[in-house]
Design a protein around this motif. Structure first.
Motif, PDB file in Angstrom:
ATOM      1  N   LYS A   1       0.965  12.689  10.936  1.00 52.68           N
ATOM      2  CA  LYS A   1       0.869  13.608  12.078  1.00 52.68           C
ATOM      3  C   LYS A   1      -0.567  14.120  12.251  1.00 52.68           C
ATOM      4  CE  LYS A   1       2.669  18.030  13.747  1.00 52.68           C
ATOM      5  NZ  LYS A   1       3.617  19.123  13.483  1.00 52.68           N
ATOM      6  N   TYR A   2      -1.191  14.525  11.145  1.00 57.77           N
ATOM      7  CA  TYR A   2      -2.538  15.106  11.234  1.00 57.77           C
ATOM      8  C   TYR A   2      -3.648  14.091  10.954  1.00 57.77           C
ATOM      9  CZ  TYR A   2      -0.315  19.726  11.332  1.00 57.77           C
ATOM     10  OH  TYR A   2       0.433  20.819  11.680  1.00 57.77           O
ATOM     11  N   GLN A   3      -3.262  12.830  10.700  1.00 59.75           N
ATOM     12  CA  GLN A   3      -4.233  11.791  10.341  1.00 59.75           C
ATOM     13  C   GLN A   3      -5.120  12.244   9.170  1.00 59.75           C
ATOM     14  OE1 GLN A   3      -6.181  10.310  13.864  1.00 59.75           O
ATOM     15  NE2 GLN A   3      -4.240   9.741  14.793  1.00 59.75           N
ATOM     16  N   MET A   4      -4.461  12.658   8.114  1.00 58.84           N
ATOM     17  CA  MET A   4      -5.169  13.203   6.950  1.00 58.84           C
ATOM     18  C   MET A   4      -4.963  12.330   5.722  1.00 58.84           C
ATOM     19  SD  MET A   4      -4.214  17.210   7.247  1.00 58.84           S
ATOM     20  CE  MET A   4      -4.270  17.451   5.479  1.00 58.84           C
ATOM     21  N   PRO A   5      -6.018  12.127   4.936  1.00 59.27           N
ATOM     22  CA  PRO A   5      -5.862  11.361   3.695  1.00 59.27           C
ATOM     23  C   PRO A   5      -4.937  12.068   2.690  1.00 59.27           C
ATOM     24  CG  PRO A   5      -8.189  11.645   4.251  1.00 59.27           C
ATOM     25  CD  PRO A   5      -7.409  12.545   5.158  1.00 59.27           C
ATOM     26  N   ILE A   6      -4.459  11.268   1.750  1.00 58.92           N
ATOM     27  CA  ILE A   6      -3.550  11.749   0.700  1.00 58.92           C
ATOM     28  C   ILE A   6      -4.182  11.421  -0.651  1.00 58.92           C
ATOM     29  CG2 ILE A   6      -1.271  11.497  -0.351  1.00 58.92           C
ATOM     30  CD1 ILE A   6      -0.407  10.241   2.425  1.00 58.92           C
ATOM     31  N   GLN A   7      -4.399  12.453  -1.440  1.00 64.64           N
ATOM     32  CA  GLN A   7      -5.025  12.261  -2.752  1.00 64.64           C
ATOM     33  C   GLN A   7      -3.952  12.401  -3.824  1.00 64.64           C
ATOM     34  OE1 GLN A   7      -8.857  14.120  -5.184  1.00 64.64           O
ATOM     35  NE2 GLN A   7      -8.290  15.025  -3.263  1.00 64.64           N
ATOM     36  N   LEU A   8      -3.828  11.392  -4.686  1.00 61.62           N
ATOM     37  CA  LEU A   8      -2.713  11.368  -5.634  1.00 61.62           C
ATOM     38  C   LEU A   8      -3.146  10.726  -6.952  1.00 61.62           C
ATOM     39  CD1 LEU A   8       0.427  11.383  -6.280  1.00 61.62           C
ATOM     40  CD2 LEU A   8       0.503   9.123  -5.198  1.00 61.62           C
ATOM     41  N   HIS A   9      -2.889  11.411  -8.071  1.00 64.51           N
ATOM     42  CA  HIS A   9      -3.042  10.776  -9.388  1.00 64.51           C
ATOM     43  C   HIS A   9      -1.950   9.718  -9.505  1.00 64.51           C
ATOM     44  CE1 HIS A   9      -4.554  14.998 -10.371  1.00 64.51           C
ATOM     45  NE2 HIS A   9      -5.560  14.259 -10.751  1.00 64.51           N
ATOM     46  N   LEU A  10      -2.324   8.463  -9.547  1.00 61.52           N
ATOM     47  CA  LEU A  10      -1.304   7.404  -9.548  1.00 61.52           C
ATOM     48  C   LEU A  10      -1.575   6.400 -10.664  1.00 61.52           C
ATOM     49  CD1 LEU A  10       1.177   6.145  -8.101  1.00 61.52           C
ATOM     50  CD2 LEU A  10      -0.432   4.823  -6.718  1.00 61.52           C
ATOM     51  N   HIS A  11      -0.546   6.129 -11.447  1.00 57.66           N
ATOM     52  CA  HIS A  11      -0.655   5.167 -12.558  1.00 57.66           C
ATOM     53  C   HIS A  11      -1.868   5.506 -13.430  1.00 57.66           C
ATOM     54  CE1 HIS A  11       1.957   1.732 -10.644  1.00 57.66           C
ATOM     55  NE2 HIS A  11       2.486   2.924 -10.449  1.00 57.66           N
ATOM     56  N   GLU A  12      -1.926   6.769 -13.844  1.00 58.47           N
ATOM     57  CA  GLU A  12      -3.077   7.208 -14.648  1.00 58.47           C
ATOM     58  C   GLU A  12      -2.993   6.674 -16.076  1.00 58.47           C
ATOM     59  OE1 GLU A  12      -3.855  11.406 -14.390  1.00 58.47           O
ATOM     60  OE2 GLU A  12      -5.579  11.326 -15.744  1.00 58.47           O
ATOM     61  N   SER A  13      -1.774   6.602 -16.612  1.00 59.70           N
ATOM     62  CA  SER A  13      -1.627   6.174 -18.017  1.00 59.70           C
ATOM     63  C   SER A  13      -0.350   5.354 -18.177  1.00 59.70           C
ATOM     64  CB  SER A  13      -1.563   7.408 -18.925  1.00 59.70           C
ATOM     65  OG  SER A  13      -0.355   8.116 -18.669  1.00 59.70           O
ATOM     66  N   LYS A  14      -0.296   4.621 -19.289  1.00 62.29           N
ATOM     67  CA  LYS A  14       0.915   3.868 -19.632  1.00 62.29           C
ATOM     68  C   LYS A  14       2.126   4.778 -19.703  1.00 62.29           C
ATOM     69  CE  LYS A  14      -0.612   0.048 -22.534  1.00 62.29           C
ATOM     70  NZ  LYS A  14      -0.798  -0.347 -23.923  1.00 62.29           N
ATOM     71  N   GLN A  15       1.905   5.961 -20.287  1.00 57.46           N
ATOM     72  CA  GLN A  15       3.040   6.873 -20.473  1.00 57.46           C
ATOM     73  C   GLN A  15       3.681   7.244 -19.138  1.00 57.46           C
ATOM     74  OE1 GLN A  15       2.260  10.321 -23.013  1.00 57.46           O
ATOM     75  NE2 GLN A  15       4.227  11.231 -22.410  1.00 57.46           N
ATOM     76  N   GLU A  16       2.853   7.402 -18.114  1.00 54.27           N
ATOM     77  CA  GLU A  16       3.389   7.715 -16.783  1.00 54.27           C
ATOM     78  C   GLU A  16       4.329   6.608 -16.302  1.00 54.27           C
ATOM     79  OE1 GLU A  16       0.356   8.400 -13.773  1.00 54.27           O
ATOM     80  OE2 GLU A  16       1.734   7.735 -12.200  1.00 54.27           O
TER      81      GLU A  16
ATOM     82  N   THR B   1       9.019   6.327  -0.247  1.00 62.44           N
ATOM     83  CA  THR B   1       8.761   7.604   0.431  1.00 62.44           C
ATOM     84  C   THR B   1       7.756   7.460   1.562  1.00 62.44           C
ATOM     85  OG1 THR B   1       6.881   8.266  -0.956  1.00 62.44           O
ATOM     86  CG2 THR B   1       9.084   8.777  -1.797  1.00 62.44           C
ATOM     87  N   GLY B   2       7.221   6.258   1.737  1.00 66.75           N
ATOM     88  CA  GLY B   2       6.308   6.025   2.866  1.00 66.75           C
ATOM     89  C   GLY B   2       4.870   6.440   2.594  1.00 66.75           C
ATOM     90  N   ILE B   3       4.551   6.658   1.326  1.00 62.38           N
ATOM     91  CA  ILE B   3       3.234   7.231   1.032  1.00 62.38           C
ATOM     92  C   ILE B   3       2.162   6.172   0.743  1.00 62.38           C
ATOM     93  CG2 ILE B   3       3.227   7.567  -1.468  1.00 62.38           C
ATOM     94  CD1 ILE B   3       2.654  10.505  -0.903  1.00 62.38           C
ATOM     95  N   ILE B   4       2.593   4.919   0.579  1.00 58.54           N
ATOM     96  CA  ILE B   4       1.612   3.854   0.293  1.00 58.54           C
ATOM     97  C   ILE B   4       1.096   3.316   1.628  1.00 58.54           C
ATOM     98  CG2 ILE B   4       1.160   1.701  -0.957  1.00 58.54           C
ATOM     99  CD1 ILE B   4       2.173   3.858  -2.854  1.00 58.54           C
ATOM    100  N   ASN B   5       0.017   3.913   2.114  1.00 58.22           N
ATOM    101  CA  ASN B   5      -0.511   3.508   3.420  1.00 58.22           C
ATOM    102  C   ASN B   5      -2.023   3.690   3.447  1.00 58.22           C
ATOM    103  OD1 ASN B   5      -1.164   6.247   4.142  1.00 58.22           O
ATOM    104  ND2 ASN B   5       1.035   6.589   4.433  1.00 58.22           N
ATOM    105  N   LYS B   6      -2.605   3.528   4.605  1.00 55.59           N
ATOM    106  CA  LYS B   6      -4.087   3.544   4.686  1.00 55.59           C
ATOM    107  C   LYS B   6      -4.686   4.900   4.356  1.00 55.59           C
ATOM    108  CE  LYS B   6      -4.374   4.709   9.591  1.00 55.59           C
ATOM    109  NZ  LYS B   6      -4.965   4.446  10.897  1.00 55.59           N
ATOM    110  N   TYR B   7      -3.877   5.943   4.355  1.00 56.06           N
ATOM    111  CA  TYR B   7      -4.400   7.267   4.022  1.00 56.06           C
ATOM    112  C   TYR B   7      -4.429   7.532   2.519  1.00 56.06           C
ATOM    113  CZ  TYR B   7      -4.083   8.310   8.978  1.00 56.06           C
ATOM    114  OH  TYR B   7      -4.265   8.291  10.336  1.00 56.06           O
ATOM    115  N   LEU B   8      -3.767   6.663   1.761  1.00 55.38           N
ATOM    116  CA  LEU B   8      -3.627   6.946   0.330  1.00 55.38           C
ATOM    117  C   LEU B   8      -4.916   6.716  -0.447  1.00 55.38           C
ATOM    118  CD1 LEU B   8      -1.733   7.718  -2.044  1.00 55.38           C
ATOM    119  CD2 LEU B   8      -1.341   5.268  -2.366  1.00 55.38           C
ATOM    120  N   GLN B   9      -5.235   7.683  -1.302  1.00 55.64           N
ATOM    121  CA  GLN B   9      -6.290   7.530  -2.314  1.00 55.64           C
ATOM    122  C   GLN B   9      -5.578   7.475  -3.674  1.00 55.64           C
ATOM    123  OE1 GLN B   9      -8.256  11.218  -1.564  1.00 55.64           O
ATOM    124  NE2 GLN B   9      -9.234  10.527   0.335  1.00 55.64           N
TER     125      GLN B   9
END
Lengths: 439, 439
Positions: free
Chosen positions: B210-225, B244-252
Motif C-alpha cells: 500500500k505504501y510502497q515501503m521496503p521490509i527489513q527482516l532478519h531472515l535465516h540468520e542461523s542454523k538454529q532458526e 504470507t506474501g512477504i517475499i517480494n521486491k520490497y524485502l531486505q
C-alpha cells in the motif's frame, strides 16, 4: 626516590600474562631496555623519578604486538594484484614481479615501508620471510624494531641465491652477521612443501637443532597443496615432512588451514606452534584454519599478517580482530578465541612461537620494554565496559599512539621517531617503485 | 562563470556507476542538495565559481556509504557482552538490558553516538531497526544524516509498545510524522520469523504494498532458526513466509546465512535484496552467507554493520573489507566479491535495497550530494596501484576526512560539524549510560 630512564603512567595496563588482567591507573618503570617495575601510579610517583614521563590518561598499555608471519618487503606490491587465487596470484603475478624487481635496494625500501606501517599499529616484533637478509637486518637494527630474519630455503634460483646450496650458505653467513645485533634473531625459512625437497628439509631440521633456531614454514595453506602432494608423493605434506624430522618444537606451521585430527594431535605432541594468518587465507580463498580445534588440542597459536601483497596490510590490530571473529563462525561456537585469547595469541603466542617468550610478549618485570599504547578516548570505543573487548573488537590501528621497542619510543603521539623512517620520504620512495613496477 | 554552492576538487573520483571507473583530477559541483556536474578539475575551475571550495589533493571521493542494517541506539551496549552465541547473547544479555534501559532518552543518546560514528567512517545513510522511531527520526533530521526508520513489529511487548496492534498503530503514525522530513524515510521492520506471527507478516506485506515501503527482516540468520522453524512449523522460515506474501521486491533479507538453491532462486525471482552483515555473523557464530552463490543468481547485495552490540562497531569501511575477503574463502573462489563489487554493494547495493537508487548510491549528476572523501596519502596505502583496491583492502576508517549529506558537510577534516554531535559531550553521555547499565 629511585631514578628511572622513563616512566609510562596509563589509565589501563593489560599485562596479558596473567590473561584477562586489567590494571587501572598503573605505571611502567623502564630502565635501559627493560621493564623494572609495574605499580599503581600513585606509588610510582612517590617512588620513582625520571626526566622522561608519559601521562597517558585515556590509554591502555599492551605488550607490543608480535607479527608472527610477514614478507615485509612485499609491501611494495600492495594492491598490485587482487581478487586472484593463491596459485595464479603467485605464478602469474608475484613471482614474475619478484624475479624482475627484487634486489637489495627493493628489500631495503620495502622493509622500511613495512616497519613504518608495523610501528604505527603497535607491532614491536616481526617474524619475517624474505630475501636479502643482511639488508633486512640492517634496516631493522637502524629503525630499532625487533625482528627475526627468515633464512630462505628453496629449490629454485632467485635474485638472492642460485639454489639450495647457496641459500644454506647465505643463511649460515647471516647467523654470523647478526651475532652482535641485539634486536635481530634468525629463523630457518623453508618456503613450503611444494618448493623445498626432502633433502633440504632434513638439512633445515639438523641446522635448527644445532643452532636452536625456529623454523618458519607455509604448511597446509590450501586444499590444492594437499591434493598436489598426494599426487606427487602419495601422502599429505605433513606426513611427508614428518619423515624429514621437521615436525618438532621449533616448527611454526604457518596458515595450516587443512588438518586432520591426527595431524593436530601430532603438532600438539611435538610442541610446534601454529601461525594464523586469517586475512590472507580469506582473500586468497585458501581456506579456514581450525582455530577452535587447535585451541582444544592445546597448540600455541600465534598471529601474522602475511605480506601486504596478499592481505593488503600489516595491521596486527585488524588481524587480531579478524582472527577473533572468524574463529567463532568456523568452530560454530561463539566462545572460540575470546577477546583475551586473541590478544594473547597476538603477543605471547607470537613470542612463544619465536622462542622469545622469556624476553617479550607480556608486560612483566624483567622483560624487554616492548610496549604499545592505544588511545581509547575516541567515541568509537564508548561506552567503555571492558578495555580488552574494545581493543580487540572496536579499536582500529590509528588509535595506537605510542610504540616502544626495548625502551625506545619509536612512535610518539603517532609520529615515527627513527631517522630512517621519514613518512614523506617513504611515500615518495614507494611511488618511485610503483612507477617502475606498474609499467 | 556559473555559480555553485560548493565545489569539491579531488585527486580521484569513483562514481561506482559505472562500476570500476576511476576519474583522475575531477571535481564535483554541488548546488543546494544535488550534484549538478562532474568534470575535469581544469574545466571546473574555468566554468564554475563558488565561495566554498574543497581542494582534496590526496583524496578519493566515493558515494556516501549506505549502512543497510543497523540498530543504532544499541551502540550504548557496545562491548557489554562478548564471545557468546546469538541466542544466549539475546536472551540472557541484550533483551534483559533492553527491557530495563530502553527509553526515549536511551534512543536519543544512543542514536546520536551511532550517527557520529557513522559519519566518521563515511556513512551517509543508514537503514535502522529499533524502537522509539520519533526520537530516532528527530535526531537524524537534526544531525543531518539520511536514514530509514524501521517500524518494529513483534508479538511481545517492549518499552515501546504492548503488542502487535500498538506496533502497527505507532508505525502508521510514524509514516505521518516524517512526511515533511526530507532526510528520513520508513521501512517495515518485522523482527524475525521467530518473533513475528503469520498474521502480522500478512499485515506487513499488505501495508508495504500500500505504501510502497521496503521490509527489513532478519531472515535465516542461523542454523538454529531453521531447525526451530522446522520443529514449530514443519517448514523452513522462508517457505513459511512465502505464504504470507512477504517475499517480494520490497524485502531486505538480512543475514541470510542459510540458503538452499531453491530459496536463492526464489529471492532472485522476487527481486528481493539480501543484506550482508559479515562481522555480526562471524562474531555470533551465526554462519557464512553464500555471497558467491547470491552474486551468481543476480540478487542485489547490500552491506550492513548490524548493531554495535554484536559487531562491535558501525564501521562500513571495515565491513566492506570483511565482506570482500570472506566471500572468497566461503565460495572457494578468490574472484568472489571483488573490490569493485564490494564497493558497489556498500553504496548502490544499499540504495537499491532501500528503493532509493534513483536518489543516492552513486556519484551522478542529479543525485543527492551524499559523498565521502578518503585521504589516501598515508603510507599504509602506498604504493598506489589502484585506488579502489586500496579503499577496500587497505584503508581504515580514520582516513575518511569529509562526509557530505545532501550537500551539507557534516564531517570536515575529521571534525563533526553538527551542533548535536559534540564529541566530548557524546563520550560523557555514553559514560553516564555505562555507569547505569554496568551496575
Amino acid at each position: 626516590m629511585k631514578a628511572a630512564d622513563s616512566i609510562i603512567h596509563a589509565r589501563w595496563v593489560i599485562p596479558v600474562s596473567p590473561t584477562s588482567q586489567v590494571l587501572e591507573n598503573h605505571s611502567l618503570i623502564i630502565q635501559q631496555d627493560k621493564i623494572i617495575d609495574i605499580l599503581p601510579s600513585a606509588e610510582a610517583k612517590a617512588q620513582y623519578q625520571s626526566d622522561q614521563q608519559y601521562h597517558l590518561t585515556d590509554h591502555a598499555l599492551i605488550p607490543g604486538l608480535v607479527n608472527c608471519h610477514a614478507h615485509a618487503a612485499m609491501s611494495l606490491f600492495r594492491g598490485l594484484a587482487d581478487d586472484l587465487p593463491l596459485m595464479s596470484w603467485l605464478q602469474e603475478h608475484i613471482w614474475p614481479a619478484e624475479s624482475k624487481f627484487v634486489s637489495p635496494s627493493f628489500v631495503e625500501d620495502g622493509t622500511r615501508l613495512a616497519i613504518a606501517e608495523m610501528l604505527r599499529c603497535g607491532t614491536t616484533c616481526f617474524n619475517n620471510m624474505y630475501f636479502f637478509n643482511q639488508q633486512e637486518a640492517d634496516i631493522c637494527q637502524q629503525a630499532g624494531i625487533r625482528a627475526s630474519s627468515g633464512l630462505p630455503v628453496l629449490e629454485f634460483p632467485t635474485a638472492y641465491a642460485s639454489g639450495p646450496d647457496e641459500y644454506f650458505e647465505k643463511g649460515l653467513a647471516h647467523i654470523d652477521y647478526i651475532k652482535d645485533m641485539p634486536l635481530v634473531t634468525a629463523t630457518w625459512a623453508p618456503h613450503a612443501p611444494y618448493t623445498v625437497s626432502d633433502v633440504s628439509f632434513e638439512k633445515v631440521a639438523e641446522l635448527s637443532a644445532k643452532y636452536q633456531m625456529p623454523i618458519q614454514l607455509h604448511l597446509h595453506e590450501s586444499k590444492q597443496e594437499i591434493e598436489d602432494s598426494i599426487k606427487q608423493f602419495g601422502v599429505r605434506p605433513q606426513e611427508r615432512l614428518t619423515r624429514t624430522g621437521i615436525i618438532n618444537k621449533y616448527l611454526q606451521a604457518v596458515h595450516f588451514t587443512q588438518a586432520t585430527e591426527q595431524e593436530i594431535e601430532q603438532l600438539a605432541a611435538a610442541g610446534a606452534s601454529m601461525v594464523h594468518c586469517p586475512e590472507s587465507n580469506l582473500k586468497l580463498a585458501s581456506g579456514f584454519a581450525p582455530i577452535g580445534r587447535l585451541q582444544k588440542a592445546g597448540i600455541n597459536i600465534a598471529i601474522g599478517t602475511d605480506g601486504a601483497a596478499s592481505n593488503n596490510d600489516l595491521d596486527m590490530i585488524g588481524e587480531m580482530r579478524t582472527a577473533a571473529m572468524l574463529a567463532k563462525a568456523v568452530a560454530e561456537d561463539a566462545t572460540a578465541l575470546s577477546a583475551s585469547e586473541a590478544l594473547y595469541a597476538a603477543t605471547m603466542g607470537g613470542a612463544k612461537a619465536m622462542h622469545l617468550d622469556d624476553k617479550i610478549g607480556s608486560l612483566e618485570v624483567g622483560k624487554f620494554a616492548d610496549i604499545a599504547a592505544i588511545n581509547l578516548s575516541d567515541l568509537e570505543c564508548q561506552p567503555m565496559y571492558n578495555p580488552i573487548s574494545q581493543i580487540v573488537y572496536a579499536v582500529s590501528r590509528h588509535q595506537v599512539s605510542h610504540t616502544w621497542v626495548a625502551g625506545r619510543c619509536l612512535l610518539n603521539e603517532r609520529q615515527l621517531t627513527s631517522d630512517c623512517l621519514n613518512q614523506s620520504e617513504l611515500v615518495s620512495i614507494a611511488t618511485q617503485w610503483r612507477d617502475k613496477i606498474a609499467q
